[in-house]
Design an enzyme around this catalytic site. Structure first.
Site, mmCIF file in Angstrom:
data_model
loop_
_atom_site.group_PDB
_atom_site.id
_atom_site.type_symbol
_atom_site.label_atom_id
_atom_site.label_comp_id
_atom_site.label_asym_id
_atom_site.label_seq_id
_atom_site.Cartn_x
_atom_site.Cartn_y
_atom_site.Cartn_z
ATOM 1 N N THR A 46 34.720 38.161 41.304
ATOM 2 C CA THR A 46 34.507 39.611 41.181
ATOM 3 C C THR A 46 35.837 40.358 41.137
ATOM 4 O O THR A 46 36.874 39.860 41.612
ATOM 5 C CB THR A 46 33.718 40.133 42.404
ATOM 6 N N ASP A 76 38.864 38.518 43.123
ATOM 7 C CA ASP A 76 40.136 38.357 42.398
ATOM 8 C C ASP A 76 41.018 39.588 42.616
ATOM 9 O O ASP A 76 41.325 40.320 41.683
ATOM 10 C CB ASP A 76 39.803 38.143 40.912
ATOM 11 N N ARG A 77 41.440 39.800 43.870
ATOM 12 C CA ARG A 77 42.131 41.037 44.236
ATOM 13 C C ARG A 77 43.614 41.021 43.823
ATOM 14 O O ARG A 77 44.242 42.052 43.724
ATOM 15 C CB ARG A 77 41.978 41.249 45.749
ATOM 16 N N LYS A 78 44.140 39.835 43.614
ATOM 17 C CA LYS A 78 45.569 39.687 43.239
ATOM 18 C C LYS A 78 46.476 40.545 44.124
ATOM 19 O O LYS A 78 47.237 41.394 43.644
ATOM 20 C CB LYS A 78 45.803 40.010 41.755
ATOM 21 N N ASP A 81 51.489 42.915 47.735
ATOM 22 C CA ASP A 81 52.304 43.883 48.488
ATOM 23 C C ASP A 81 52.929 43.198 49.714
ATOM 24 O O ASP A 81 52.733 42.001 49.932
ATOM 25 C CB ASP A 81 51.429 45.077 48.894
ATOM 26 N N ILE A 82 53.650 43.962 50.507
ATOM 27 C CA ILE A 82 54.232 43.405 51.728
ATOM 28 C C ILE A 82 53.087 42.961 52.647
ATOM 29 O O ILE A 82 51.954 43.439 52.516
ATOM 30 C CB ILE A 82 55.144 44.427 52.454
ATOM 31 N N THR A 85 50.761 45.656 54.490
ATOM 32 C CA THR A 85 49.858 46.392 53.587
ATOM 33 C C THR A 85 48.744 45.478 53.100
ATOM 34 O O THR A 85 47.567 45.861 53.067
ATOM 35 C CB THR A 85 50.661 46.963 52.393
HETATM 36 O O1 S5P Z 1 46.110 34.666 34.414
HETATM 37 C C1 S5P Z 1 44.998 35.147 34.627
HETATM 38 C C2 S5P Z 1 44.455 35.224 35.902
HETATM 39 C C3 S5P Z 1 43.177 35.709 36.072
HETATM 40 S S1 S5P Z 1 42.470 35.589 37.636
HETATM 41 N N1 S5P Z 1 44.241 35.579 33.584
HETATM 42 C C4 S5P Z 1 42.979 36.100 33.745
HETATM 43 O O2 S5P Z 1 42.345 36.453 32.730
HETATM 44 N N2 S5P Z 1 42.444 36.210 35.005
HETATM 45 C C5 S5P Z 1 41.107 36.817 35.232
HETATM 46 O O3 S5P Z 1 40.127 36.000 34.578
HETATM 47 C C6 S5P Z 1 40.930 38.235 34.669
HETATM 48 O O4 S5P Z 1 41.236 39.213 35.653
HETATM 49 C C7 S5P Z 1 39.465 38.265 34.255
HETATM 50 O O5 S5P Z 1 38.660 38.652 35.343
HETATM 51 C C8 S5P Z 1 39.140 36.810 33.921
HETATM 52 C C9 S5P Z 1 39.154 36.487 32.439
HETATM 53 O O6 S5P Z 1 38.171 37.193 31.752
HETATM 54 P P1 S5P Z 1 37.787 36.887 30.225
HETATM 55 O O7 S5P Z 1 36.718 37.880 29.931
HETATM 56 O O8 S5P Z 1 39.014 37.114 29.394
HETATM 57 O O9 S5P Z 1 37.317 35.462 30.182
#
Ligand code: S5P
Length: 244
Positions: A46, A76-78, A81-82, A85
Site C-alpha cells: 500500500t 511502502d512508506r519509503k 528522514d533522521i 522523525t
Molecule cells: O524502485 C522502485 C521501488 C518501488 S517500492 N520502483 C517502484 O516502482 N516501486 C513501487 O512499486 C512504486 O511505488 C509502485 O507502488 C510500484 C510499481 O507500480 P507499477 O504500477 O509501475 O507496477
C-alpha cells in the site's frame, strides 16, 4: 514468528511470490483489490498516504482480509528522514503504520540512525524493513557505491531486515529476500520514468525472489485473471530457479 519466517511461510503455503501494489486513492477500491486478488499474493503493498478518504476503519478491513486470505501488509512508506522523525512517522500520525504494517520500506540515505530508531518497535511487533538498494526508475541516483554503503548499514540490522528492494539479487548481501518492482508483461515503461521487466527475467535472469506488480494487475481489464497469470509465471520461475 519472526518476520522473515512469516514471509517464507506465506510464500510456500500459498505458492505465491507475488506482491501486488494496490496504488489507488480510494479506500473502497483498496478493499476491493485486496478482496479480489488476496488469494494470489504473499503481500499487499500500500501507499496509505494516497488514500483520499482514509479512516482507521480501512486498516481494520485490510487486517481482516489479510488474515482471511493469509497475506502480509506492506506499507511502502519509503522513510528517508533522521531517526527521530522517522520514528514519529512510523508510530504516530493518523496512519499509525507500526500498528498494522508487517513490513515497511526504508531508504538508507540518512545513515544507520533511521534503522536504529525503529528497531525496538520492529522487534517488539515482529515486523520488518525492506531496505531500498536499487530503484526501477530511469535516472535514479542509487549508484553502485550508494548500494554498497546502504547494504553495509542493513547488514548491522539483519534481525529486522528480511529483505531488500532491488532490481536483481546482489551477490554480497546476506540471506535477504530480493523484492523487485517494475514488473509488467508487454510494456517497457510508463511516461514518468518507470521501467518494466518480465516476471521470468526478474526471477530467473536477475535472480530475484519476489515480484511487485502494480498497474499490470490493478489496471488490467480482468485484474483477477491477470493476478493469477503473474502468480503462476513468478512461481514457475521460482520453482525452476530453486531446483537448479
Ligand atoms: O524502485 C522502485 C521501488 C518501488 S517500492 N520502483 C517502484 O516502482 N516501486 C513501487 O512499486 C512504486 O511505488 C509502485 O507502488 C510500484 C510499481 O507500480 P507499477 O504500477 O509501475 O507496477
Amino acid at each position: 514468528m519472526e518476520i522473515r519466517a512469516k514471509i517464507d511461510k506465506t510464500i510456500k503455503s500459498k505458492h505465491s511470490n507475488l506482491i501486488v501494489a494496490a496504488d489507488t486513492n480510494s479506500a473502497e477500491e483498496l478493499v476491493a483489490i485486496a478482496t479480489n486478488i488476496g488469494s494470489n499474493i504473499c503481500m499487499l503493498k500500500t501507499h496509505i498516504d494516497m488514500i483520499d478518504d482514509f479512516s482507521p476503519k480501512l486498516i481494520g478491513k485490510l487486517k481482516q482480509i489479510a488474515k482471511q486470505e493469509n497475506f502480509l501488509l506492506f506499507e511502502d512508506r519509503k522513510f528517508a528522514d533522521i531517526g527521530q522523525t522517522t520514528l514519529h512517522q512510523y508510530t504516530e500520525g493518523i496512519f499509525k503504520i507500526a500498528d498494522w504494517a508487517d513490513v515497511v520500506t526504508v531508504h538508507a540515505l540518512p545513515g544507520p540512525g533511521i534503522l536504529q530508531a525503529i528497531e525496538p518497535t520492529c522487534v517488539q511487533r515482529k515486523s520488518g524493513v525492506l531496505l531500498l538498494l536499487q530503484m526501477s526508475s530511469n535516472g535514479n541516483l542509487l549508484s553502485d557505491s550508494y548500494r554498497q554503503m546502504a547494504l553495509n548499514i542493513g547488514k548491522k540490522y539483519q534481525h529486522i531486515v528480511p529483505g531488500v528492494i532491488a532490481q536483481q539479487k546482489l551477490n554480497d548481501e546476506p540471506n535477504w529476500l530480493t523484492c523487485t518492482p517494475g514488473v509488467k508483461i508487454n510494456d517497457a515503461g510508463d511516461k514518468l520514468g518507470q521501467q518494466y521487466n518480465t516476471p521470468k527475467n526478474v526471477i530467473l535472469k536477475n535472480n530475484s525472489d519476489i515480484i511487485i506488480v502494480g498497474r499490470g494487475i490493478t489496471r488490467a481489464t480482468n485484474p483477477k485473471q491477470e493476478a493469477e497469470k503473474y502468480q503462476r509465471l513468478a512461481w514457475q520461475s521460482y520453482i525452476k530457479k530453486t531446483s537448479m
